[in-house]
Design an enzyme around this catalytic site. Structure first.
Site, short mmCIF file in Angstrom:
data_model
loop_
_atom_site.label_atom_id
_atom_site.label_comp_id
_atom_site.label_asym_id
_atom_site.label_seq_id
_atom_site.Cartn_x
_atom_site.Cartn_y
_atom_site.Cartn_z
N ASP A 158 0.86 -1.18 0.00
CA ASP A 158 0.00 0.00 0.00
C ASP A 158 0.90 1.24 0.00
O ASP A 158 2.00 1.21 0.57
CB ASP A 158 -0.91 0.02 1.22
CG ASP A 158 -1.95 -1.09 1.20
OD1 ASP A 158 -2.32 -1.52 0.10
OD2 ASP A 158 -2.38 -1.53 2.28
N ASP A 177 -7.14 -1.74 -4.10
CA ASP A 177 -8.16 -1.44 -3.09
C ASP A 177 -9.23 -0.50 -3.65
O ASP A 177 -10.43 -0.70 -3.44
CB ASP A 177 -7.51 -0.81 -1.86
CG ASP A 177 -6.55 -1.74 -1.16
OD1 ASP A 177 -6.68 -2.96 -1.32
OD2 ASP A 177 -5.65 -1.24 -0.46
#
Length: 208
Positions: A158, A177
């Site tokens: 991330d 995501d």
């Protein structure tokens, strides 16, 4: 004085099925069918969206690791966005950490369900929504399968944090995501509008 007599007009022969040749009811059925997207086009759309998302996710993660490893967060747009490298063992937006292997298996199930639904699609909205979810699920699944610390236990990369460099305002996320969330919202919206993935409810409304 000769009087000409006109022959009575003969009725046109009825078309098969009992309707006259000039009847346009058959054309109406074909027209309504023609409005539905072809299954092959929807498959191309679904897998095209998924492939683009998967490629974008992999490339941005590779770039993030190369540029942000052991570096301080990069501040963008006056602090609205920060780029910071986080290796996440949990689900989207850093949820359910510590259940990496279960999340990997869940992603495999999601991919399988979408592949099973794909040939039955008759809705463009559903094709786009499921394509987003499929691309996002595959993007994070690649990390879980091939990144450290091991197979089915890999940590997802991330790198986007909103309004704070540490994810305290909004959990750190990635392209996959975002695709999963956007695709899920679109699928829910299609359901609320009464549009089934196979076009069933849509066709009922057209007939009524």
């Amino acid at each position: 004085m000769n009087i000409e007599r006109s022959e009575p007009e003969q009725p046109e022969p009825a078309a098969p099925g009992g309707s006259a040749a000039g009847d346009s009811s058959g054309a109406g059925d074909s027209g309504s069918t023609g409005k539905s997207p072809r299954p092959r086009r929807l498959l191309v759309l679904l897998f095209g969206v998924a492939a683009l998302l998967l490629a974008a996710d992999v490339l941005t993660k590779v770039a993030a690791v190369a540029a942000l490893e052991d570096q301080p967060p990069a501040r963008l747009f006056g602090g609205a966005v920060y780029l910071v490298l986080v290796r996440n063992p949990g689900a989207a937006f850093s949820l359910a950490t510590g259940m990496t292997w279960l999340l990997a298996l869940l992603a495999i199930v999601v991919v399988g369900v979408i592949l099973w639904l794909a040939p039955k699609l008759r809705s463009t909205g559903w094709a786009i929504g499921l394509g987003l979810v499929l691309g996002g699920a595959c993007g994070n699944l690649v990390d879980r399968l091939f990144r450290e610390p091991g197979f089915l236990r890999g940590h997802v990369v991330d790198f986007v944090s909103l309004f704070a460099p540490d994810g305290s305002v909004w959990p750190v996320f990635n392209v996959a995501d975002s695709a999963i969330v956007c695709g899920g919202v679109l699928v829910v919206l299609m359901s609320l509008l009464g549009r089934d993935y196979d076009g069933t409810v849509h066709r009922k409304k057209e007939r009524s």
